[in-house]
Design a protein around this motif. Structure first.
Motif, PDB file in Angstrom:
ATOM      1  N   VAL A 130     161.662  44.034  -8.105  1.00  0.00           N
ATOM      2  CA  VAL A 130     161.613  43.150  -6.936  1.00  0.00           C
ATOM      3  C   VAL A 130     160.246  43.256  -6.258  1.00  0.00           C
ATOM      4  O   VAL A 130     159.619  42.246  -5.941  1.00  0.00           O
ATOM      5  CB  VAL A 130     162.754  43.476  -5.948  1.00  0.00           C
ATOM      6  CG1 VAL A 130     162.548  42.770  -4.622  1.00  0.00           C
ATOM      7  CG2 VAL A 130     164.091  43.089  -6.556  1.00  0.00           C
ATOM      8  N   VAL A 131     159.770  44.482  -6.043  1.00  0.00           N
ATOM      9  CA  VAL A 131     158.465  44.660  -5.401  1.00  0.00           C
ATOM     10  C   VAL A 131     157.366  44.041  -6.261  1.00  0.00           C
ATOM     11  O   VAL A 131     156.475  43.355  -5.743  1.00  0.00           O
ATOM     12  CB  VAL A 131     158.188  46.154  -5.131  1.00  0.00           C
ATOM     13  CG1 VAL A 131     156.745  46.378  -4.713  1.00  0.00           C
ATOM     14  CG2 VAL A 131     159.124  46.683  -4.067  1.00  0.00           C
ATOM     15  N   ALA A 132     157.427  44.253  -7.565  1.00  0.00           N
ATOM     16  CA  ALA A 132     156.404  43.681  -8.450  1.00  0.00           C
ATOM     17  C   ALA A 132     156.409  42.160  -8.385  1.00  0.00           C
ATOM     18  O   ALA A 132     155.355  41.521  -8.344  1.00  0.00           O
ATOM     19  CB  ALA A 132     156.641  44.155  -9.884  1.00  0.00           C
ATOM     20  N   LYS A 133     157.581  41.569  -8.343  1.00  0.00           N
ATOM     21  CA  LYS A 133     157.677  40.104  -8.268  1.00  0.00           C
ATOM     22  C   LYS A 133     157.149  39.598  -6.930  1.00  0.00           C
ATOM     23  O   LYS A 133     156.426  38.597  -6.883  1.00  0.00           O
ATOM     24  CB  LYS A 133     159.136  39.665  -8.475  1.00  0.00           C
ATOM     25  CG  LYS A 133     159.303  38.186  -8.628  1.00  0.00           C
ATOM     26  CD  LYS A 133     158.608  37.705  -9.877  1.00  0.00           C
ATOM     27  CE  LYS A 133     158.820  36.233 -10.085  1.00  0.00           C
ATOM     28  NZ  LYS A 133     157.951  35.704 -11.124  1.00  0.00           N
ATOM     29  N   LEU A 134     157.483  40.267  -5.845  1.00  0.00           N
ATOM     30  CA  LEU A 134     157.009  39.844  -4.532  1.00  0.00           C
ATOM     31  C   LEU A 134     155.489  39.941  -4.431  1.00  0.00           C
ATOM     32  O   LEU A 134     154.824  39.049  -3.901  1.00  0.00           O
ATOM     33  CB  LEU A 134     157.661  40.681  -3.434  1.00  0.00           C
ATOM     34  CG  LEU A 134     159.165  40.519  -3.260  1.00  0.00           C
ATOM     35  CD1 LEU A 134     159.695  41.493  -2.217  1.00  0.00           C
ATOM     36  CD2 LEU A 134     159.519  39.095  -2.899  1.00  0.00           C
ATOM     37  N   VAL A 135     154.921  41.015  -4.967  1.00  0.00           N
ATOM     38  CA  VAL A 135     153.473  41.192  -4.946  1.00  0.00           C
ATOM     39  C   VAL A 135     152.800  40.119  -5.794  1.00  0.00           C
ATOM     40  O   VAL A 135     151.777  39.553  -5.400  1.00  0.00           O
ATOM     41  CB  VAL A 135     153.115  42.618  -5.441  1.00  0.00           C
ATOM     42  CG1 VAL A 135     151.653  42.741  -5.771  1.00  0.00           C
ATOM     43  CG2 VAL A 135     153.520  43.642  -4.409  1.00  0.00           C
ATOM     44  N   ALA A 136     153.388  39.805  -6.943  1.00  0.00           N
ATOM     45  CA  ALA A 136     152.820  38.769  -7.807  1.00  0.00           C
ATOM     46  C   ALA A 136     152.870  37.403  -7.130  1.00  0.00           C
ATOM     47  O   ALA A 136     151.914  36.621  -7.216  1.00  0.00           O
ATOM     48  CB  ALA A 136     153.563  38.730  -9.142  1.00  0.00           C
ATOM     49  N   ILE A 181     158.216  39.639 -15.001  1.00  0.00           N
ATOM     50  CA  ILE A 181     157.372  40.779 -14.633  1.00  0.00           C
ATOM     51  C   ILE A 181     156.667  41.311 -15.872  1.00  0.00           C
ATOM     52  O   ILE A 181     155.477  41.626 -15.834  1.00  0.00           O
ATOM     53  CB  ILE A 181     158.211  41.899 -13.976  1.00  0.00           C
ATOM     54  CG1 ILE A 181     158.828  41.420 -12.665  1.00  0.00           C
ATOM     55  CG2 ILE A 181     157.372  43.144 -13.753  1.00  0.00           C
ATOM     56  CD1 ILE A 181     157.838  40.978 -11.632  1.00  0.00           C
ATOM     57  N   GLY A 182     157.380  41.408 -16.976  1.00  0.00           N
ATOM     58  CA  GLY A 182     156.791  41.905 -18.221  1.00  0.00           C
ATOM     59  C   GLY A 182     155.648  41.047 -18.710  1.00  0.00           C
ATOM     60  O   GLY A 182     154.658  41.549 -19.259  1.00  0.00           O
ATOM     61  N   VAL A 183     155.730  39.746 -18.505  1.00  0.00           N
ATOM     62  CA  VAL A 183     154.660  38.842 -18.918  1.00  0.00           C
ATOM     63  C   VAL A 183     153.393  39.136 -18.123  1.00  0.00           C
ATOM     64  O   VAL A 183     152.287  39.050 -18.645  1.00  0.00           O
ATOM     65  CB  VAL A 183     155.102  37.369 -18.729  1.00  0.00           C
ATOM     66  CG1 VAL A 183     153.940  36.422 -18.861  1.00  0.00           C
ATOM     67  CG2 VAL A 183     156.179  37.023 -19.747  1.00  0.00           C
ATOM     68  N   GLU A 184     153.543  39.520 -16.850  1.00  0.00           N
ATOM     69  CA  GLU A 184     152.398  39.799 -15.990  1.00  0.00           C
ATOM     70  C   GLU A 184     151.916  41.243 -16.104  1.00  0.00           C
ATOM     71  O   GLU A 184     150.872  41.587 -15.580  1.00  0.00           O
ATOM     72  CB  GLU A 184     152.774  39.512 -14.535  1.00  0.00           C
ATOM     73  CG  GLU A 184     153.141  38.070 -14.295  1.00  0.00           C
ATOM     74  CD  GLU A 184     153.779  37.850 -12.935  1.00  0.00           C
ATOM     75  OE1 GLU A 184     153.712  38.761 -12.081  1.00  0.00           O
ATOM     76  OE2 GLU A 184     154.335  36.766 -12.729  1.00  0.00           O
ATOM     77  N   PHE A 185     152.668  42.089 -16.789  1.00  0.00           N
ATOM     78  CA  PHE A 185     152.377  43.514 -16.889  1.00  0.00           C
ATOM     79  C   PHE A 185     151.195  43.757 -17.815  1.00  0.00           C
ATOM     80  O   PHE A 185     151.099  43.179 -18.890  1.00  0.00           O
ATOM     81  CB  PHE A 185     153.612  44.241 -17.421  1.00  0.00           C
ATOM     82  CG  PHE A 185     153.463  45.728 -17.492  1.00  0.00           C
ATOM     83  CD1 PHE A 185     153.590  46.491 -16.353  1.00  0.00           C
ATOM     84  CD2 PHE A 185     153.207  46.350 -18.693  1.00  0.00           C
ATOM     85  CE1 PHE A 185     153.472  47.863 -16.409  1.00  0.00           C
ATOM     86  CE2 PHE A 185     153.086  47.723 -18.759  1.00  0.00           C
ATOM     87  CZ  PHE A 185     153.220  48.482 -17.614  1.00  0.00           C
ATOM     88  N   SER A 186     150.297  44.620 -17.402  1.00  0.00           N
ATOM     89  CA  SER A 186     149.134  44.938 -18.220  1.00  0.00           C
ATOM     90  C   SER A 186     149.090  46.436 -18.479  1.00  0.00           C
ATOM     91  O   SER A 186     148.890  47.231 -17.559  1.00  0.00           O
ATOM     92  CB  SER A 186     147.858  44.491 -17.500  1.00  0.00           C
ATOM     93  OG  SER A 186     146.732  45.033 -18.136  1.00  0.00           O
TER      94      SER A 186
END
Length: 153
Positions: free
Chosen positions: A131-137, A72-77
């Motif tokens: 979990v929500v962030a991963k599912l959305v990604a 998630i951190g890798v995708e975080f902006s």
């Protein structure tokens, strides 16, 4: 954690993750759901091939959570968060504080010490956001309005 039993457990965890992930893909479910099912399959508390040492199982579960948070951190902006502004900078912390307060309230009714209830609330608030962030990604919708609302960005 030494020798053949530890390596057998690692192989078992990877096999369960592959099996659970494969089943999740076949059923068009998020990979995360498959990984959780795989973890349950090799739990020391379920029948069948399992990781016998509870401490080893807990260690591997913690490594899984760290890897989830890293992905998630890798995708975080940070740029996206500042661009969204007030909803991200005020809304997300308010939701987290509300979840912790709810956990403390429920924990108090259940007879838990306040610190323990707060710790459970913190874990739930952070884990649910991850979990929500991963599912959305996984759905390819990290910039959709509903995704920003769900993860507070």
């Amino acid at each position: 954690m030494s020798g053949a039993p530890f390596f057998r457990d690692i192989v078992l965890v990877f096999a369960a993750a592959l099996l659970g992930g494969g089943i999740a893909r076949l059923l068009r479910q998020p990979l995360f759901v498959g990984y959780v099912i795989g973890g349950l399959l090799v739990s020391p508390f379920t029948p069948g091939p399992a990781i016998r040492d509870v401490a080893t199982f807990e260690l591997m579960a913690q490594v899984g959570v760290v890897l989830l948070m890293f992905s998630i951190g890798v995708e975080f902006s940070l740029h996206e968060v500042t661009r969204v502004g007030v909803p991200a900078l005020v809304g997300a912390p308010l939701v987290m504080v509300s979840i912790v307060a709810l956990a403390v309230g429920i924990g108090t009714v259940a007879g838990w010490p306040p610190v323990q209830a707060a710790a459970v609330g913190i874990v739930i608030s952070v884990a649910s956001t991850m979990v929500v962030a991963k599912l959305v990604a996984e759905r390819g919708e990290p910039h959709a309005p509903h995704a920003r609302l769900a993860i507070g960005t």
